[in-house]
Design a protein around this motif. Structure first.
Motif, PDB file in Angstrom:
ATOM      1  N   CYS A  59     -19.498  25.875   2.311  1.00 46.47           N
ATOM      2  CA  CYS A  59     -18.467  25.482   1.347  1.00 46.47           C
ATOM      3  C   CYS A  59     -17.182  25.060   2.070  1.00 46.47           C
ATOM      4  CB  CYS A  59     -18.175  26.626   0.383  1.00 46.47           C
ATOM      5  SG  CYS A  59     -19.493  26.960  -0.808  1.00 46.47           S
ATOM      6  N   ALA A 108     -23.250  30.514   3.218  1.00 46.66           N
ATOM      7  CA  ALA A 108     -22.734  29.838   2.022  1.00 46.66           C
ATOM      8  C   ALA A 108     -21.235  29.592   2.141  1.00 46.66           C
ATOM      9  CB  ALA A 108     -23.045  30.678   0.786  1.00 46.66           C
ATOM     10  N   PHE A 150     -12.649  30.031   0.910  1.00 44.10           N
ATOM     11  CA  PHE A 150     -13.809  29.925   1.788  1.00 44.10           C
ATOM     12  C   PHE A 150     -13.491  30.239   3.259  1.00 44.10           C
ATOM     13  CE2 PHE A 150     -14.897  26.758  -1.652  1.00 44.10           C
ATOM     14  CZ  PHE A 150     -15.703  27.642  -2.338  1.00 44.10           C
ATOM     15  N   VAL A 199     -15.521  21.323   1.789  1.00 42.37           N
ATOM     16  CA  VAL A 199     -14.121  21.125   1.377  1.00 42.37           C
ATOM     17  C   VAL A 199     -13.376  20.289   2.408  1.00 42.37           C
ATOM     18  CG1 VAL A 199     -11.912  22.297   1.014  1.00 42.37           C
ATOM     19  CG2 VAL A 199     -13.983  23.188  -0.060  1.00 42.37           C
ATOM     20  N   ASN A 234     -10.150  26.165   0.385  1.00 41.29           N
ATOM     21  CA  ASN A 234     -10.501  26.912   1.591  1.00 41.29           C
ATOM     22  C   ASN A 234      -9.660  28.165   1.779  1.00 41.29           C
ATOM     23  OD1 ASN A 234     -12.765  25.693   2.576  1.00 41.29           O
ATOM     24  ND2 ASN A 234     -11.693  24.291   3.950  1.00 41.29           N
TER      25      ASN A 234
END
Length: 438
Positions: free
Chosen positions: A181, A177, A211, A185, A208
């Motif tokens: 993501c 996940a 992430f 982005v 980010n």
């Protein structure tokens, strides 16, 4: 353990579960960061005045070299190992997420307050003394370059209790996940980068910070669980090579920059591949590194640097700038940046920088190592107050990351950092005070 938790004098007396290789990697990263920042500052003096350039950009192989020299991804991986270890230890003692985050804020922000106080005072004095605005802006921006890390690391630290739960329940789905993501982005950011409306896509990339850095921290959770130990040396090295092979089409044929320093703020997905490759190499070399960290002088260096790692990180750039300033005042010769003489003089400057950093950090390290325990008669703030303090602590370095350090944000940033520390320090318990007085 965290970046500020290496406080033991030798391996003797350390818990058997402590991974000294992680301590070694953290310290090695610190040496690399100081070296890179020193080499990125080339001072030239001629009839036109003083110039500042980045000599590394003149090297044809510099961009490719960052695939190996960009150590911040690895730093977040070993930080994830240390964070999960600390969180699990705290849980066993009955602690909760509020206590964990409070400890992190105090450990990271108290030493930062001292730096902000110094920078604010120095910038105000320089302004009053009539230092040219353009020169002061360059100096201030250089002195604050490293502060982005505080914002990113505090964000990741705030995520630890929640991400540890996700890791426990579904480790692979959590990693997938975060990776998905991060890629989404990047796609949005890069897709909008050349839009005809002049839209700035960089703010999208700031997602980010959660992430990409969070994914690297999550890899540290896998490290803590011994996941990488299941693979043979050749498999680890093959996987590391695979990460670098994937980088080739992503950078040379794809939308990402080859230079991994360019990919740092805001962070981009290739940093994950760099961090994963580095940790694979570390685990492949693990038996040799284990023998290395048992050497007496190596442990002494690890303790000396590791026990004041956050202080060194925060202060090394201002002190390098000060060192060059002193050299200018003394009219020492400055070889042409990137020339043979310039390169030959760098080891001496590197040693001088470390001597200066260690001297200055000796009194300042008390802020880093001070106890986070509540003082007698105080109670821990509510978790929501600690969360507010964390946000207050993130804002100043985040703004510096986006707009560079100047007199104004050094001043109001100092106020917010002091407020954050005050909030998490604790408040007086009136009932306990009344009992004590009677």
């Amino acid at each position: 353990m965290s970046v500020t938790d290496t406080r033991h004098s030798t391996a003797r007396g350390l818990p058997a579960s402590r991974d000294l290789v992680v301590d070694f990697i953290r310290v090695a990263c610190m040496f690399a960061v100081v070296a890179v920042h020193l080499l990125m500052m080339g001072i030239s003096v001629d009839e036109l005045g003083i110039g500042v350039v980045n000599p590394l950009t003149s090297l044809s192989w510099f961009a490719q070299g960052t695939w190996f020299a960009q150590v911040m991804p690895l730093f977040f991986v070993v930080g994830g190992f240390a964070s999960l270890t600390s969180w699990r230890s705290l849980q066993r003692r009955g602690g909760d997420a509020g206590e964990y985050l409070r400890n992190r804020v105090l450990r990271l922000v108290r030493p930062t307050v001292a730096l902000y106080a110094f920078l604010a005072l120095a910038l105000w004095i320089a302004t009053a003394a009539g230092v040219p605005g353009d020169l002061l802006a360059v100096i201030a921006a250089g002195a604050g370059v490293q502060l982005w890390f505080l914002a990113a690391y505090l964000i990741c630290q705030a995520m630890v209790p929640t991400m540890a739960k996700f890791h426990q329940a579904a480790p692979y789905r959590t990693i997938a996940a975060l990776a998905a993501c991060a890629v989404v982005v990047d796609v949005l950011r890069l897709g909008l980068e050349r839009n005809p409306w002049g839209f700035d896509s960089n703010p999208i990339g700031l997602l980010n910070m959660v992430f990409v850095w969070g994914l690297l921290q999550q890899l540290g959770f896998f490290y803590a669980d011994g996941w990488f130990d299941h693979f043979a040396k050749w498999q680890l090295l093959l996987a590391a090579a695979g990460c670098y092979l994937v980088l080739v089409p992503l950078t040379y044929g794809g939308p990402y920059p080859v230079d991994m320093l360019t990919s740092q703020n805001p962070p981009m997905f290739p940093l994950v591949l760099v961090g994963l490759a580095h940790v694979m190499v570390v685990k492949a070399l693990y038996p040799w590194l284990q023998r290395l960290v048992q050497v007496g002088w190596v442990q002494k260096v690890m303790f000396l640097v590791g026990s004041r790692a956050m202080t060194i990180y925060l202060w090394h750039l201002p002190l390098i700038i000060a060192m060059f300033g002193i050299a200018l005042v003394l009219r020492l010769p400055f070889p042409e940046p990137a020339s043979a003489q310039w390169w030959l003089s760098r080891p001496l400057f590197y040693v001088a920088a470390w001597v200066l950093v260690l001297l200055v950090s000796t009194p300042l390290v008390r802020l880093e190592l001070a106890s986070t325990a509540l003082a007698p008669g105080t109670v821990r703030p509510a978790t929501w107050r600690i969360a507010v303090a964390t946000v207050l602590a993130v804002v100043p370095p985040f703004v510096v990351m986006r707009s560079a350090l100047d007199t104004a944000n050094a001043t109001w940033g100092l106020v917010l950092l002091i407020l954050a520390v005050a909030i998490v320090t604790g408040r007086q318990n009136a009932s306990l005070l009344r009992k004590a007085s009677t």
